[in-house]
Each structure stands twice: as structure tokens, then as C-alpha cells.
Design an enzyme around this catalytic site. Structure first.
Site, PDB file in Angstrom:
ATOM      1  CG  HIS A 251       6.352   5.844  -8.548  1.00  0.00           C
ATOM      2  ND1 HIS A 251       7.487   5.103  -8.711  1.00  0.00           N
ATOM      3  CD2 HIS A 251       6.306   6.166  -7.220  1.00  0.00           C
ATOM      4  CE1 HIS A 251       8.114   4.951  -7.550  1.00  0.00           C
ATOM      5  NE2 HIS A 251       7.413   5.597  -6.633  1.00  0.00           N
TER       6      HIS A 251
HETATM    7  C1  BDR Z   1       3.016   3.199  -7.081  1.00  0.00           C
HETATM    8  O1  BDR Z   1       2.533   2.940  -5.775  1.00  0.00           O
HETATM    9  C2  BDR Z   1       1.757   4.008  -5.314  1.00  0.00           C
HETATM   10  O2  BDR Z   1       2.031   4.303  -3.982  1.00  0.00           O
HETATM   11  C3  BDR Z   1       2.032   5.168  -6.235  1.00  0.00           C
HETATM   12  O3  BDR Z   1       0.880   5.969  -6.386  1.00  0.00           O
HETATM   13  C4  BDR Z   1       2.424   4.515  -7.537  1.00  0.00           C
HETATM   14  O4  BDR Z   1       1.307   4.259  -8.346  1.00  0.00           O
HETATM   15  C5  BDR Z   1       4.550   3.181  -7.028  1.00  0.00           C
HETATM   16  O5  BDR Z   1       5.009   1.951  -6.584  1.00  0.00           O
END
Ligand code: BDR
Ligand code: CA
Length: 322
Positions: A251
Site C-alpha cells: 500500500h
Molecule cells: C494501510 O494500513 C496499514 O496496515 C498499512 O501500513 C497501510 O498504511 C493499508 O490499509
């Protein structure tokens, strides 16, 4: 040998973007930070703030400082919020107990920078008036705090790019994404701040599925960035089988790509309402597709990504390092 061009600004190159990152390191945050340190042609990393989220603030801050030190980068790391604005912290299981899976880094030989994240942002916005950008890849607590203590910051900064939200679906509830679910009050404050926003949500961050060939090429690449990212990816690829956690989704570095390689994305502009309540809707981003609210757009939303182009950028970045 003198070329005669000493001191001449290269007009063909756009100026570097002064950037503050706000992170909850975090496996994919670590990948994002490592990648950002390799983008010095496009960004000037002014400082990094840590926020609670994936794990508690003591761990996200420690992971960030140890990582930056391991990478040999002299970037100040500031400690931010230990709690969301109005709720208890809910952490994520996917990043393991420490936040970095089973990756262990040597303890940093230096300390945190003085002053909180508000101070970091305020000073950076004054120094880079009108050009400062923020990349926020954790819950928005630190950014909301800075904006509510200094509302003038919204017009002093160029843009905030947020990894968070989704026009469709969620990864925390059916409708909400982790970062915005974690602190929905902070998210609403940021979305209503008037600052120019880019939302890079699950609509694009779930699309690139880590190919084995990318993993192999990162593992074979030189330098500390490829070393640590290779180890993080290795953990991410095992975690689903080992404890039923997420697929290896990257992400946060996808939000970085939206800053340094915007041409890889398709964007649409909407007024996005932040829902703060509800069993399913806490932290949900609701776009006003039909202009029902009659409110001006508050976010440029990434709706599609060139997946192959993204992986090429990613592999080239680490391959060219060292
Ligand atoms: C986001 O949630 C976190 O667990 C990850 O680092 C990312 O920023 C994805 O939903
Ligand atoms: Ca994150």
C-alpha cells in the site's frame, strides 16, 4: 574539469519536492521509507514523523529511527501521537508483534529529533512555503493535530497525499480501510481542512500483487535498501500461510509512487465525506459521485494504476541503488 555550467540551474529538471513523511512503520511503511530514500532526484526528504497505528507509537517510532539509521540516511525522525484523537488505539496483526514482522534491525546510534510532528510540519511549511508536500501513510492523527493547532498550515502547504480510504470496499470493515478506520475523527478533520489532498486508497493499492520475479530481483539487488526490503517482502509472502494475515500488499509505497510518478495513475476529483461512526462505516470514505452535497471537491482520488509500470519503477529504483 570546469564545464562552464557550474552554478547554472538545470531548467529541464523540475525542482525537487520538499516532503515530510508521516508513518506507522509497519512492514509496507518500511518499504515506502526505503524507496523514498532512493528518490532524491524527485524529492527532498525533510523529516519523518511517526504515529501510532500498525503497532504502538514506541514501536513505530523505534522501527522508523532504526530503519533510517540502517539505511545511512541523516533524516530527522520525530515522535508523534500515541493515541488516536478520540478513541483507543486498534493495532493491525499483519505486521507482527514488533511491526516489522521477523525483520530485526540494529539499534540506531542516534536519537529522535527534538519537538513533535506538529513542530516538524510547521517549521517545514514555513521554510518551504507553498511547496511542501506531506505523504501520510498511517492514521491521520499527527496531521490532524498539526492542522487543528495551526489551521493556517492548510494554505501554506502544496498538498497532502494520503494512503487511505477506498471508493469501493475495505480491508478493516466491509467499507473502511485501516488507516482511516483507526482514527476517523482525524481523517475527517484532514479531509475538511481545505488543504489540497490526493487520496491513494485500496482502489489502487490492492491492484499490484507482488510477482515472484520482482521479489527475486529485489533480493539480488545491491545496497541496504534492497537488503531490508527483500527481508520485509520475504516476511510478507509468508505471513498469510503462517498466521492468516494479509497478502503481500505494498500500500504505502504506491502512495509514494503517486507523488514521484503520477503518470502511472488515473485520478478523478470528488468531494469525499468521511464517515466517523457505524459498525461497518467507521472510517469510510464516501465520494459524492452525483454532486448531491453541492460541495466543491476536496480530493483527487487515484482510481487506477498502471500495474506493470509500477513494478518496473519499483524494481529499477532498487536495482539502480548501491
Ligand atoms: C494501510 O494500513 C496499514 O496496515 C498499512 O501500513 C497501510 O498504511 C493499508 O490499509
Ligand atoms: Ca502504514
Amino acid at each position: 574539469m570546469a564545464t562552464g555550467n557550474e552554478g547554472v540551474h538545470d531548467v529541464t529538471k523540475p525542482p525537487r519536492i520538499p516532503l515530510v513523511m508521516d508513518v506507522d512503520t509497519g512492514t509496507d511503511d518500511a518499504v515506502c521509507i526505503a524507496a523514498a530514500t532512493l528518490c532524491s532526484d524527485a524529492i527532498e526528504l525533510v523529516g519523518i514523523g511517526a504515529v501510532c497505528g500498525n503497532v504502538e507509537i514506541g514501536k513505530t517510532a523505534r522501527n522508523t529511527l532504526d530503519l533510517v539509521d540502517f539505511l545511512g540516511c541523516d533524516i530527522p525522525v520525530h515522535v508523534g501521537a500515541a493515541q488516536p484523537l478520540a478513541r483507543p488505539l486498534c493495532t493491525a496483526v499483519s505486521h507482527g508483534a514488533t511491526g516489522l514482522g521477523d525483520v530485526v534491525l540494529p539499534a540506531a546510534r542516534r536519537n529522535y529529533a527534538q519537538g513533535g510532528v506538529t513542530e516538524l510540519i510547521r517549521r517545514a511549511a514555513e521554510r518551504h512555503r507553498g511547496t511542501l508536500e506531506i505523504l501520510a501513510v498511517g492514521p491521520l492523527t499527527n496531521i490532524a493535530t498539526a492542522l487543528s493547532e495551526h489551521p493556517e498550515l492548510a494554505s501554506m502547504m502544496k498538498r497532502i497525499t494520503i494512503m487511505g480510504g477506498a471508493l469501493r470496499g475495505g480491508n478493516m470493515t466491509l467499507a473502511s480501510e485501516f488507516n482511516l478506520y483507526c482514527d476517523p475523527e482525524a481523517a475527517r478533520l484532514v479531509f475538511e481542512s481545505g488543504c489540497e489532498l490526493t487520496m491513494v486508497g485500496l482502489d489502487v493499492t490492492l491492484k499490484p500483487e507482488l510477482p515472484l520475479s520482482v521479489f527475486d530481483r529485489i533480493r539480488a539487488a545491491p545496497g541496504p535498501q534492497a537488503d531490508v526490503v527483500g527481508r520485509v517482502l520475504d516476511f510478507m509472502m509468508r505471513r498469510k500461510d503462517e498466521f492468516g494475515a494479509d497478502d503481500p500488499n505494498l500500500h504505502d509505497v504506491i502512495a509514494l509512487a503517486a507523488i514521484v510518478r503520477p503518470s502511472l495513475f488515473k485520478f478523478e476529483t470528488y468531494y469525499v465525506h468521511l464517515e466517523t461512526a457505524g459498525e461497518v462505516t467507521r472510517g469510510m470514505t464516501v465520494a459524492d459521485f452525483n454532486n448531491i452535497s453541492k460541495r466543491p471537491p476536496n480530493a483527487r482520488v487515484a482510481v487506477d494504476i498502471d500495474v506493470d509500470g509500477f513494478w518496473n519503477w519499483f524494481v529499477d529504483l532498487f536495482g539502480a541503488a548501491g
